[in-house]
Design a protein around this motif. Structure first.
Motif, PDB file in Angstrom:
ATOM      1  N   GLN A 241       0.090 -29.421  11.546  1.00  0.00           N
ATOM      2  CA  GLN A 241      -0.863 -29.944  12.648  1.00  0.00           C
ATOM      3  C   GLN A 241      -1.728 -31.019  11.799  1.00  0.00           C
ATOM      4  O   GLN A 241      -1.994 -32.213  12.453  1.00  0.00           O
ATOM      5  CB  GLN A 241      -1.687 -28.924  12.909  1.00  0.00           C
ATOM      6  CG  GLN A 241      -2.645 -29.193  14.166  1.00  0.00           C
ATOM      7  CD  GLN A 241      -3.101 -28.132  14.699  1.00  0.00           C
ATOM      8  OE1 GLN A 241      -2.456 -27.540  15.313  1.00  0.00           O
ATOM      9  NE2 GLN A 241      -4.450 -27.798  14.915  1.00  0.00           N
ATOM     10  N   THR A 272     -11.899 -25.669  19.755  1.00  0.00           N
ATOM     11  CA  THR A 272     -10.683 -24.918  19.901  1.00  0.00           C
ATOM     12  C   THR A 272     -10.889 -24.840  21.431  1.00  0.00           C
ATOM     13  O   THR A 272     -11.732 -25.053  22.296  1.00  0.00           O
ATOM     14  CB  THR A 272     -10.748 -23.393  19.528  1.00  0.00           C
ATOM     15  OG1 THR A 272     -12.159 -22.872  20.115  1.00  0.00           O
ATOM     16  CG2 THR A 272     -11.001 -23.447  18.097  1.00  0.00           C
ATOM     17  N   TRP A 273      -9.528 -24.558  21.967  1.00  0.00           N
ATOM     18  CA  TRP A 273      -9.461 -24.582  23.394  1.00  0.00           C
ATOM     19  C   TRP A 273     -10.288 -23.486  23.986  1.00  0.00           C
ATOM     20  O   TRP A 273     -10.932 -23.511  25.082  1.00  0.00           O
ATOM     21  CB  TRP A 273      -7.752 -23.937  23.766  1.00  0.00           C
ATOM     22  CG  TRP A 273      -7.637 -23.999  25.055  1.00  0.00           C
ATOM     23  CD1 TRP A 273      -7.252 -24.864  25.991  1.00  0.00           C
ATOM     24  CD2 TRP A 273      -7.642 -22.933  26.168  1.00  0.00           C
ATOM     25  NE1 TRP A 273      -6.933 -24.379  27.202  1.00  0.00           N
ATOM     26  CE2 TRP A 273      -7.204 -23.159  27.216  1.00  0.00           C
ATOM     27  CE3 TRP A 273      -7.993 -21.510  25.646  1.00  0.00           C
ATOM     28  CZ2 TRP A 273      -7.319 -22.088  28.502  1.00  0.00           C
ATOM     29  CZ3 TRP A 273      -8.156 -20.532  26.806  1.00  0.00           C
ATOM     30  CH2 TRP A 273      -7.693 -20.984  28.141  1.00  0.00           C
ATOM     31  N   ILE A 438      -8.029 -27.912  19.987  1.00  0.00           N
ATOM     32  CA  ILE A 438      -6.642 -27.309  19.506  1.00  0.00           C
ATOM     33  C   ILE A 438      -6.712 -25.859  19.690  1.00  0.00           C
ATOM     34  O   ILE A 438      -7.247 -25.368  20.403  1.00  0.00           O
ATOM     35  CB  ILE A 438      -6.927 -27.431  17.735  1.00  0.00           C
ATOM     36  CG1 ILE A 438      -8.342 -26.931  17.418  1.00  0.00           C
ATOM     37  CG2 ILE A 438      -6.851 -28.921  17.282  1.00  0.00           C
ATOM     38  CD1 ILE A 438      -8.586 -26.847  15.993  1.00  0.00           C
ATOM     39  N   ASP A 439      -5.718 -25.286  19.205  1.00  0.00           N
ATOM     40  CA  ASP A 439      -5.506 -23.804  19.396  1.00  0.00           C
ATOM     41  C   ASP A 439      -5.229 -23.368  20.717  1.00  0.00           C
ATOM     42  O   ASP A 439      -5.953 -22.569  21.405  1.00  0.00           O
ATOM     43  CB  ASP A 439      -6.636 -22.854  18.596  1.00  0.00           C
ATOM     44  CG  ASP A 439      -6.876 -23.182  17.233  1.00  0.00           C
ATOM     45  OD1 ASP A 439      -5.813 -23.703  16.728  1.00  0.00           O
ATOM     46  OD2 ASP A 439      -7.568 -22.713  16.558  1.00  0.00           O
ATOM     47  N   LYS A 463       1.220 -19.649  16.505  1.00  0.00           N
ATOM     48  CA  LYS A 463       0.721 -19.714  15.268  1.00  0.00           C
ATOM     49  C   LYS A 463       1.379 -18.586  14.505  1.00  0.00           C
ATOM     50  O   LYS A 463       1.729 -17.368  15.081  1.00  0.00           O
ATOM     51  CB  LYS A 463      -0.811 -19.056  15.343  1.00  0.00           C
ATOM     52  CG  LYS A 463      -1.628 -20.017  16.061  1.00  0.00           C
ATOM     53  CD  LYS A 463      -2.737 -20.785  15.125  1.00  0.00           C
ATOM     54  CE  LYS A 463      -3.130 -21.720  16.016  1.00  0.00           C
ATOM     55  NZ  LYS A 463      -3.475 -23.204  15.157  1.00  0.00           N
ATOM     56  N   HIS A 466       0.765 -14.827  15.245  1.00  0.00           N
ATOM     57  CA  HIS A 466       0.709 -14.238  16.447  1.00  0.00           C
ATOM     58  C   HIS A 466       2.256 -14.122  16.853  1.00  0.00           C
ATOM     59  O   HIS A 466       2.551 -13.694  17.849  1.00  0.00           O
ATOM     60  CB  HIS A 466       0.090 -15.338  17.425  1.00  0.00           C
ATOM     61  CG  HIS A 466      -1.279 -15.171  17.093  1.00  0.00           C
ATOM     62  ND1 HIS A 466      -2.158 -16.289  18.047  1.00  0.00           N
ATOM     63  CD2 HIS A 466      -2.217 -14.629  16.463  1.00  0.00           C
ATOM     64  CE1 HIS A 466      -3.363 -16.044  17.671  1.00  0.00           C
ATOM     65  NE2 HIS A 466      -3.492 -15.268  16.738  1.00  0.00           N
ATOM     66  N   LYS A 480      -2.002 -17.757  20.411  1.00  0.00           N
ATOM     67  CA  LYS A 480      -2.447 -19.232  20.225  1.00  0.00           C
ATOM     68  C   LYS A 480      -1.125 -19.931  19.490  1.00  0.00           C
ATOM     69  O   LYS A 480      -0.196 -19.335  18.888  1.00  0.00           O
ATOM     70  CB  LYS A 480      -3.594 -19.188  19.400  1.00  0.00           C
ATOM     71  CG  LYS A 480      -4.827 -18.767  19.939  1.00  0.00           C
ATOM     72  CD  LYS A 480      -5.155 -19.508  21.257  1.00  0.00           C
ATOM     73  CE  LYS A 480      -6.434 -19.160  21.785  1.00  0.00           C
ATOM     74  NZ  LYS A 480      -6.844 -17.882  22.252  1.00  0.00           N
ATOM     75  N   ASN A 482       0.299 -23.897  17.815  1.00  0.00           N
ATOM     76  CA  ASN A 482       0.077 -24.851  17.031  1.00  0.00           C
ATOM     77  C   ASN A 482       0.154 -26.475  17.858  1.00  0.00           C
ATOM     78  O   ASN A 482       1.148 -27.063  17.637  1.00  0.00           O
ATOM     79  CB  ASN A 482       1.083 -25.201  15.885  1.00  0.00           C
ATOM     80  CG  ASN A 482       0.668 -24.078  14.728  1.00  0.00           C
ATOM     81  OD1 ASN A 482      -0.731 -23.842  14.492  1.00  0.00           O
ATOM     82  ND2 ASN A 482       1.752 -23.408  14.336  1.00  0.00           N
ATOM     83  N   TYR A 484      -1.955 -29.264  20.342  1.00  0.00           N
ATOM     84  CA  TYR A 484      -3.295 -29.904  20.305  1.00  0.00           C
ATOM     85  C   TYR A 484      -3.344 -30.953  21.327  1.00  0.00           C
ATOM     86  O   TYR A 484      -2.222 -31.549  21.867  1.00  0.00           O
ATOM     87  CB  TYR A 484      -3.580 -30.579  18.918  1.00  0.00           C
ATOM     88  CG  TYR A 484      -2.292 -30.966  18.211  1.00  0.00           C
ATOM     89  CD1 TYR A 484      -1.530 -32.119  18.698  1.00  0.00           C
ATOM     90  CD2 TYR A 484      -1.443 -30.385  17.465  1.00  0.00           C
ATOM     91  CE1 TYR A 484      -0.284 -32.505  17.939  1.00  0.00           C
ATOM     92  CE2 TYR A 484      -0.353 -30.603  16.691  1.00  0.00           C
ATOM     93  CZ  TYR A 484       0.353 -31.811  17.318  1.00  0.00           C
ATOM     94  OH  TYR A 484       1.344 -32.042  16.666  1.00  0.00           O
ATOM     95  N   SER A 497       2.391 -30.874  19.626  1.00  0.00           N
ATOM     96  CA  SER A 497       2.589 -29.579  19.170  1.00  0.00           C
ATOM     97  C   SER A 497       3.378 -29.686  17.618  1.00  0.00           C
ATOM     98  O   SER A 497       4.167 -30.592  17.588  1.00  0.00           O
ATOM     99  CB  SER A 497       3.007 -28.474  19.778  1.00  0.00           C
ATOM    100  OG  SER A 497       4.364 -28.782  20.418  1.00  0.00           O
TER     101      SER A 497
END
Ligand code: ASP
Length: 591
Positions: A241, A272-273, A438-439, A463, A466, A480, A482, A484, A497
């Motif tokens: 990323q 972050t989101w 991101i995220d 991720k 996850h 989450k 990867n 953006y 992504s």
């Protein structure tokens, strides 16, 4: 030879030169026995002077607006100079002229601001495009295009074309389809983006790809969308990323500098989101101004482990706050003086169906340190002071609070924040505040269809930490990706992504989205197959080219940055398309 110079070229140094110009008649001004005519082309406007003799000829062959004229003469200094145009020091004393083509009276004025409505302008788009406003937009678009290409070229990206007649790619919208004559009863789809192709190019080892490419999405066209739009589509191999963000941050900095002379030296902020939603109520925050949301009560607290809900601020006598799922606030700078009428107006504003709230609570933080609120009855001065402190409000500020269901309230607060900033003139289009969000969550729950869908698209990788949660439906909300987005001044201008590149994980992803093995094989067998023949780690991004141009042009609508756009009903009113096709055509296509 039609011309020796353009209509934007002549200056004092040309005085005495014999020239020939060609262009369109912008205006004709007759003063007794002499006439002045403004001649226009893409480069500018030059004044033509017809003396008495020529004027007689002009009378015999009158020229009107938009006639195409060729004019010969000598450059002379103007007595009455026009400082507003670059050629304003000179004019051409005409010795001969020729009408190259006559023109009917245009249906609207061809000037900076026109009297033509949208539909009329689109019907006669070729004339609308003569207006300086649109011409500037087209030039800007061309400059942005060059700038993007130059940067990507120096970074080693190859421009590779991908097909338009394909099988549908699931980007989440409806496909436009094209019937196949040679394969009766079968249809191609027009690509919503070249997503799978660019991934395959990475499997081919091309390492860095880009394309400025048309994408087709059959969506309802509210909110300034076009059924066909242009993306700058990019993909890179052996990247994480961070590599993608660095590369494209560089691109945006380059374009801002090149096209607008705006130098951004600092790294783009990253948010972050989760934080974007928490502090701004949406995933494309406008960070040209602060006014962050203060979360007083929300179920999201459960997910923000480090934060404690400030229930002491609202718990008590006000039933609306006690029962609401969510309470949030913004401190609007310098608005404590708002009158009763202005506050009533705000209440009406939040009650509009698009916002959907039943009211707005206010607290005025007076300059003398006292507080006045619409909920005075329920909360004493100390409590109001504590709320103000929590919201970061200072003397002179106005706190606006909304309460209700989480989803709607957060959305409403985000809109209210933007509305107040608009009223306060805090959204200056000449200020550029880009950031990365991101995220992003990997999934999103589609309430209507009652199933999980990919928030970005099904090729985005979770991720790594996850991945295990993909086996546990109760965790889907927390997985989450990867992924953006790049956001500029409150508008998402691009997103991408890091991709899945192993067959097993891609299959797992399709399964999570409710796709059977058979269906996955049918639709994406080619990609799953490719992942078995040496797929490198890869990732990319695409950004909306029309939108970027509109933003750089300081305008909201993308329509006037597209030479031949469609209207809100998806129609090309100039061509009158879409249209019926004749029976022979239908028969050939097996329709
Ligand atoms: N194809 C994606 C889109 O059109 C962008 C990307 O993931 O590169 O949104």
């Amino acid at each position: 030879m039609y011309r020796t110079h353009t209509c934007g070229e002549l200056r004092m140094q040309h005085v005495g030169t014999e020239v020939t110009l060609a262009g369109w008649v912008q205006a004709v001004r007759k003063f007794g026995s002499i006439t002045f005519t403004d001649l226009r082309d893409r480069y500018g406007i030059t004044q033509l002077y017809f003396n008495e003799q020529l004027n007689e000829r002009l009378d015999a062959t009158p020229t009107g607006r938009e006639y195409v004229l060729q004019a010969m003469g000598k450059v002379i200094e103007r007595t009455n100079k026009n400082g507003k145009i670059p050629t304003g020091d000179v004019e051409i004393e005409i010795t001969d002229f020729k009408i190259l083509n006559a023109a009917a009276t245009p249906p609207f004025t061809i000037e900076e601001d026109t009297d033509g409505g949208d539909e009329l302008r689109m019907k006669y788009r070729y004339m609308d495009l003569r207006r300086p406003t649109l011409k500037r937009n087209m030039e800007l678009r061309y400059r942005v295009n060059r700038s993007v290409r130059n940067y990507l070229d120096t970074m080693g990206f190859w421009d590779i074309e991908t097909p338009f007649l394909i099988r549908s790619t699931p980007e989440g919208a409806r496909d436009f389809v094209v019937p196949s004559r040679m394969n009766e009863g079968q249809f191609y789809a027009l690509p919503q983006s070249p997503q799978t192709f660019k991934q395959l190019l990475m499997v081919s080892g091309y390492d860095r790809y880009y394309q400025i490419v048309k994408c087709f999405r059959d969506e309802d066209l509210r909110a300034d969308r076009q059924p066909e739009f242009t993306q700058v589509d990019c993909e890179m191999s052996f990247v994480e990323q961070e590599d993608v963000l660095q590369t494209f941050e560089g691109l945006f900095k380059h374009v801002f500098r090149d096209v607008k002379g705006v130098e951004i030296t600092d790294a783009f902020p990253r948010m972050t989101w989760d934080d974007a939603m928490w502090y701004y109520g949406n995933d494309k925050p406008d960070i040209r101004f602060e006014m962050k949301i203060a979360n007083l009560k929300t179920p999201v607290y459960g997910k923000r482990a480090s934060e404690e809900e400030p229930s002491h601020l609202w718990q008590g006598a006000f039933p609306v706050f006690n029962s609401a799922e969510t309470i949030m606030a913004i401190a609007v700078p310098g608005c404590a003086e708002y009158t009763r009428k202005q506050l009533d107006e705000l209440t009406e504003w939040v009650k509009r169906p698009q916002i959907g709230m039943s009211g707005v609570v206010n607290i005025k933080c007076n300059a003398d340190g006292s507080y006045k609120s619409s909920v005075d009855k329920f909360y004493d001065g100390d409590r109001l002071k504590a709320i103000a402190a929590y919201c970061g409000a200072g003397a002179g500020d106005l706190i606006l609070l909304l309460a209700g269901n989480e989803g709607r309230t957060r959305k409403a607060m985000s809109e209210l924040r933007l509305e107040m900033a608009n009223r306060l003139g805090m959204r200056n289009p000449d200020v550029y505040r880009p950031l990365w969000v991101i995220d992003f969550p990997l999934f999103e729950h589609d309430e209507e269809a009652n199933r999980w869908v990919a928030r970005h698209h099904p090729f985005t990788s979770p991720k790594p930490e996850h991945i295990a949660w993909m086996d546990d439906l109760s965790k889907y909300d927390d997985i989450k990706a990867n992924a953006y987005d790049i956001v500029l001044n409150g508008t998402e201008i691009g997103g991408g992504s890091i991709r899945i590149f192993h067959r097993e994980l891609q299959e797992k992803m399709f399964a999570a989205l409710g796709m059977s093995k058979k269906e996955a094989q049918e639709k994406f067998g080619f990609l799953l197959g490719a992942f078995e023949y040496g797929a490198p780690p890869h990732g990319g991004i695409a950004f909306g080219f029309d939108r970027l141009c509109a933003l750089l042009g300081g305008q909201e609508s993308i329509r006037d940055f597209i030479a031949f756009p469609k209207n809100n009903a998806g129609r090309d009113v100039m061509l009158d398309a879409p249209s019926e096709i004749d029976d022979v055509q239908k028969k050939e296509l097996g329709l």
